[in-house]
Design an enzyme around this catalytic site. Sequence first.
Site, short mmCIF file in Angstrom:
data_model
loop_
_atom_site.label_atom_id
_atom_site.label_comp_id
_atom_site.label_asym_id
_atom_site.label_seq_id
_atom_site.Cartn_x
_atom_site.Cartn_y
_atom_site.Cartn_z
N ARG A 142 2.65 -0.97 -16.39
CA ARG A 142 1.48 -0.09 -16.57
C ARG A 142 1.46 0.56 -17.95
O ARG A 142 0.42 0.64 -18.60
CB ARG A 142 1.46 0.99 -15.49
CG ARG A 142 1.14 0.42 -14.12
CD ARG A 142 1.02 1.56 -13.14
NE ARG A 142 0.76 1.13 -11.80
CZ ARG A 142 0.59 1.97 -10.79
NH1 ARG A 142 0.67 3.27 -10.98
NH2 ARG A 142 0.35 1.51 -9.59
N ASP A 150 -8.91 15.35 -8.08
CA ASP A 150 -7.79 14.44 -8.33
C ASP A 150 -7.30 14.68 -9.75
O ASP A 150 -8.07 15.09 -10.62
CB ASP A 150 -8.24 12.97 -8.17
CG ASP A 150 -7.07 12.02 -7.97
OD1 ASP A 150 -6.84 11.58 -6.82
OD2 ASP A 150 -6.35 11.73 -8.96
C1 LIG Z 1 -2.82 6.94 -2.83
S1 LIG Z 1 -4.10 7.99 -3.45
C2 LIG Z 1 -4.66 8.77 -1.95
C3 LIG Z 1 -6.17 8.90 -1.90
C4 LIG Z 1 -6.72 9.49 -0.60
N1 LIG Z 1 -6.28 10.83 -0.38
C5 LIG Z 1 -6.33 8.62 0.58
O1 LIG Z 1 -5.49 9.00 1.38
O2 LIG Z 1 -6.90 7.52 0.71
C6 LIG Z 1 -3.15 9.29 -4.22
C7 LIG Z 1 -3.95 10.10 -5.23
O3 LIG Z 1 -3.21 11.27 -5.59
C8 LIG Z 1 -3.50 11.57 -6.94
N2 LIG Z 1 -2.47 12.46 -7.48
C9 LIG Z 1 -1.19 12.19 -7.81
N3 LIG Z 1 -0.56 13.27 -8.29
C10 LIG Z 1 -1.47 14.29 -8.25
C11 LIG Z 1 -1.43 15.66 -8.62
N4 LIG Z 1 -0.33 16.23 -9.12
N5 LIG Z 1 -2.56 16.40 -8.45
C12 LIG Z 1 -3.68 15.83 -7.95
N6 LIG Z 1 -3.79 14.54 -7.58
C13 LIG Z 1 -2.69 13.77 -7.73
C14 LIG Z 1 -3.55 10.21 -7.61
O4 LIG Z 1 -4.25 10.23 -8.82
C15 LIG Z 1 -4.22 9.35 -6.53
O5 LIG Z 1 -5.60 9.21 -6.74
#
Ligand SMILES: C[S@@+](CC[C@H](N)C(=O)[O-])C[C@H]1O[C@@H](n2cnc3c(N)ncnc32)[C@H](O)[C@@H]1O
Length: 277
Positions: free
Chosen positions: A40, A149
Amino acid sequence: MDVPDSFAYSATDFHRVQEIARLEAGIHLPHSKRSLVFSRVSRRIRATGGESFRDYLDYVTSQAGRAELQELICVLTTNVTQFFREKAHFEHLETELLPKLGASLRQGGRGRLWSAACSTGQEPWSMAMSVMARVPDAPRWDMRILATDINHAVVETGRKGEYRAEDLQAVPQRWRETYMQQAGDDTFTMGADIRRLVTFRSLNLNRAWPFHGQFDAIFCRNVVIYFDDETRNALWKRLAERLVPGGFLYVGHSERVDCTTACQLDVVAPTIYRKRN
Ligand SMILES: C[S@@+](CC[C@H](N)C(=O)[O-])C[C@H]1O[C@@H](n2cnc3c(N)ncnc32)[C@H](O)[C@@H]1O
């Protein structure tokens, strides 16, 4: 300038990325992610015209590289999501919260839901469709869904609210017809009414939050799996403080809130918690 086919990638480079992810986003990158990080980040280095991991990491940790640092965080996040993922949460929302919330809205109350790691928007738009199905007049009342996010690119996609038909398999046909509009042969976009409910913002969950209100329900799903124990527990506590008494916290299928007593939460189902009155 010669662009290398592949970049040298030392243990120190990986360790520096680990530290950046931890300090900036609370994300824990275990050693097993070393190759994933390489693929990445090297793609990002190439896209920016960079020539080595070391130079790139020096740049993102300098004052001049603040904006690129956010891009690095974006490439380190995993954004897998889908409409109505973990359907039981939406059924619970529709039966246990929304009927009462609808009645309260019509008496001048307010309704607040939060999708706290919304990725490309499927989660908050699913929440919005559940709201519209149970409270069709919601856009007329003080009802809002906050979608946040850390990754600004996925927030932009969510805000656009445009999805391919193949991504909509979990959306009931009738709901697709009612709440979405066909925008192209294979593309559907969220309709005007439902758009009034949802606001998208970039937000790092592990930093200060620029709002003060409380929520009737918070979806914080499939994000704390990337955090270490300390970060995770601190977040559960902060989220619980942002729930109204009786409000619900929904977490991912492999996640669990350990600090229920300290957080004033009762378990109502394996991944659903209710704030004590
Ligand atoms: C696997 S996705 C989950 C999306 C959704 N909540 C679901 O369950 O389908 C995880 C998300 O967490 C976000 N993320 C990771 N670290 C974060 C942080 N410190 N603050 C806010 N969002 C974060 C990532 O950018 C990503 O879009």
